[in-house]
Design an enzyme around this catalytic site. Structure first.
Site, PDB file in Angstrom:
ATOM      1  N   ASN A 236     -10.145   1.482   8.969  1.00  0.00           N
ATOM      2  CA  ASN A 236      -9.515   1.663  10.305  1.00  0.00           C
ATOM      3  C   ASN A 236      -9.872   2.706  11.651  1.00  0.00           C
ATOM      4  OD1 ASN A 236      -5.152   0.955  11.023  1.00  0.00           O
ATOM      5  ND2 ASN A 236      -7.627   0.423  12.834  1.00  0.00           N
ATOM      6  N   THR A 237      -9.178   3.399  11.276  1.00  0.00           N
ATOM      7  CA  THR A 237      -9.580   3.813  12.363  1.00  0.00           C
ATOM      8  C   THR A 237     -11.174   4.345  13.179  1.00  0.00           C
ATOM      9  OG1 THR A 237      -8.421   6.211  11.515  1.00  0.00           O
ATOM     10  CG2 THR A 237      -9.802   6.773  13.955  1.00  0.00           C
TER      11      THR A 237
ATOM     12  N   ALA B   5      -9.839   5.913   2.427  1.00  0.00           N
ATOM     13  CA  ALA B   5      -9.626   6.417   3.959  1.00  0.00           C
ATOM     14  C   ALA B   5     -11.094   7.156   4.102  1.00  0.00           C
ATOM     15  CB  ALA B   5      -8.545   7.312   3.719  1.00  0.00           C
ATOM     16  N   GLY B   6     -11.156   7.790   5.395  1.00  0.00           N
ATOM     17  CA  GLY B   6     -12.380   8.861   5.268  1.00  0.00           C
ATOM     18  C   GLY B   6     -13.489   8.406   6.007  1.00  0.00           C
TER      19      GLY B   6
ATOM     20  N   GLY C 289      -8.367   9.281   9.162  1.00  0.00           N
ATOM     21  CA  GLY C 289      -9.202   8.816  10.613  1.00  0.00           C
ATOM     22  C   GLY C 289     -10.003  10.078  10.529  1.00  0.00           C
TER      23      GLY C 289
ATOM     24  N   LYS D 271       0.564  -0.474   0.235  1.00  0.00           N
ATOM     25  CA  LYS D 271      -0.070   0.128  -0.028  1.00  0.00           C
ATOM     26  C   LYS D 271       0.366   1.640   0.412  1.00  0.00           C
ATOM     27  CE  LYS D 271      -2.903   2.678   2.897  1.00  0.00           C
ATOM     28  NZ  LYS D 271      -3.473   3.009   4.108  1.00  0.00           N
TER      29      LYS D 271
END
Lengths: 257, 65
Positions: A206-207, A184-185, A157, A96
């Site tokens: 993830n977050t 992301a996001g 995040g 990645k």
């Protein structure tokens, strides 16, 4: 079935392994979600420390495929060397690729990204580029050898969800045969369902899971949302209309006046 | 010999990268190493002769997003 670089993957949810309350909770979340690919990273090891080895043992016990990242790299050289070390460490040519260009937003440096992607592809890496939703950058990344694109939908995040769905839709239309993973996001399962409804092939997050009150339950919820969104996309969604359209047939309605 | 190991100045006696890992008490199994910005694969560590001023990076797996 998601197919990336010739590999078949059943789950369209990819999870990060950072920020969980404990390694055991991370493992629970991965298992609850049914995810088959997790992202990992590498950092300086302290002398006498065995933390890295313990973490790696835990990941191997989960039986999932790993996607190492180059998180935190701000230059092409840093990202390329980190990728080479990740290949050595994790025994995979998947990477990645992150080349960060802006400190506050963690926006990718797309110029460095394309350059690093070309170098790594030439060295036999299977590059998963963390990019923006810019079509021209996407085209250049494919030209550099990437077989998948991973646009953000909001800053890493931030949990904001898709900031520009039209741009994602344009990307889907432009790169119809290319696996697209929103990277992301994403903050909520509904965000994940939304991008899957747009026709994206998978999501990576993830977050939103790691920082949830109950990460395992949230991972499961995201897994279900991703499946629901995918099914809806395949089933064919109704386009929004400006005016009401009665759903109950009016023909044969009784007249009382 | 003076080296920079993971950003810190170290005075060591090891002559090779493999010996350095041993001297600094690293478990060699779960590490990736680089010297002066170039990756040194595990199989080449014992043949990697260190020189004064070398910059060594010793990395291990960790959580990532």
């Amino acid at each position: 079935m998601l197919e990336v670089y010739g590999e078949q993957i059943s789950s369209r949810l990819l999870l990060g392994t950072a920020q969980y309350p404990s390694p055991a909770i991370m493992a629970d979340a991965v298992q609850a979600s049914g995810c088959e690919v997790v992202t990992v990273s590498l950092r300086r090891e302290m002398a006498g420390n065995r933390n890295g080895g313990q973490f790696w043992e835990l990941i191997r016990e989960l039986g999932v495929r790993v996607l190492p990242n180059t998180a935190g790299c701000h230059s092409v050289k840093e990202a390329v060397t980190t990728a080479q070390m990740a290949r050595e460490l994790f025994g995979t040519d998947w990477i990645k690729l992150e080349v960060i260009g802006h400190h506050d937003t963690l926006q990718p440096d797309v110029f460095g990204l394309v350059e690093a992607a070309r170098i790594l592809s030439d060295e036999g890496f299977k590059v998963f580029p963390y990019t923006t939703d810019d079509l021209v950058v996407g085209e250049r990344l494919l030209g550099a050898g990437c077989g998948v694109l991973m646009p953000w939908c909001a800053p890493i995040g931030s949990a904001r969800g898709p900031a520009n769905p039209e741009a994602l839709l344009a990307m889907r239309a432009e790169f119809s045969g290319v696996p697209l993973i929103v990277d992301a996001g994403l903050g909520r399962p509904s965000h994940a369902a939304m991008v899957m409804e747009l026709g994206f092939d998978a999501v990576l997050l993830n977050t939103a899971v790691a920082k949830a009150g109950d990460p395992a339950a949230m991972a499961e919820a995201f897994g279900e949302a991703v499946e629901a969104g995918r099914k809806a996309f395949l089933a064919g969604l109704l386009e929004p209309r400006d005016m009401a359209v009665p759903s109950t047939p009016v023909i044969g309605k009784a007249v009382f006046e | 010999m003076k080296l920079t190991v993971n950003g810190e100045a170290r005075q060591v006696t090891a002559a090779t990268l493999a010996a350095l890992l041993d001297e600094l008490d690293y478990a060699p199994d779960f590490l990736a190493t680089a010297r002066n910005g170039e990756v040194v694969p595990a199989a080449e560590r014992s043949g990697c002769t260190l020189k004064d001023g070398d910059r060594i990076e010793i990395l291990s797996p960790m959580q990532g997003g």
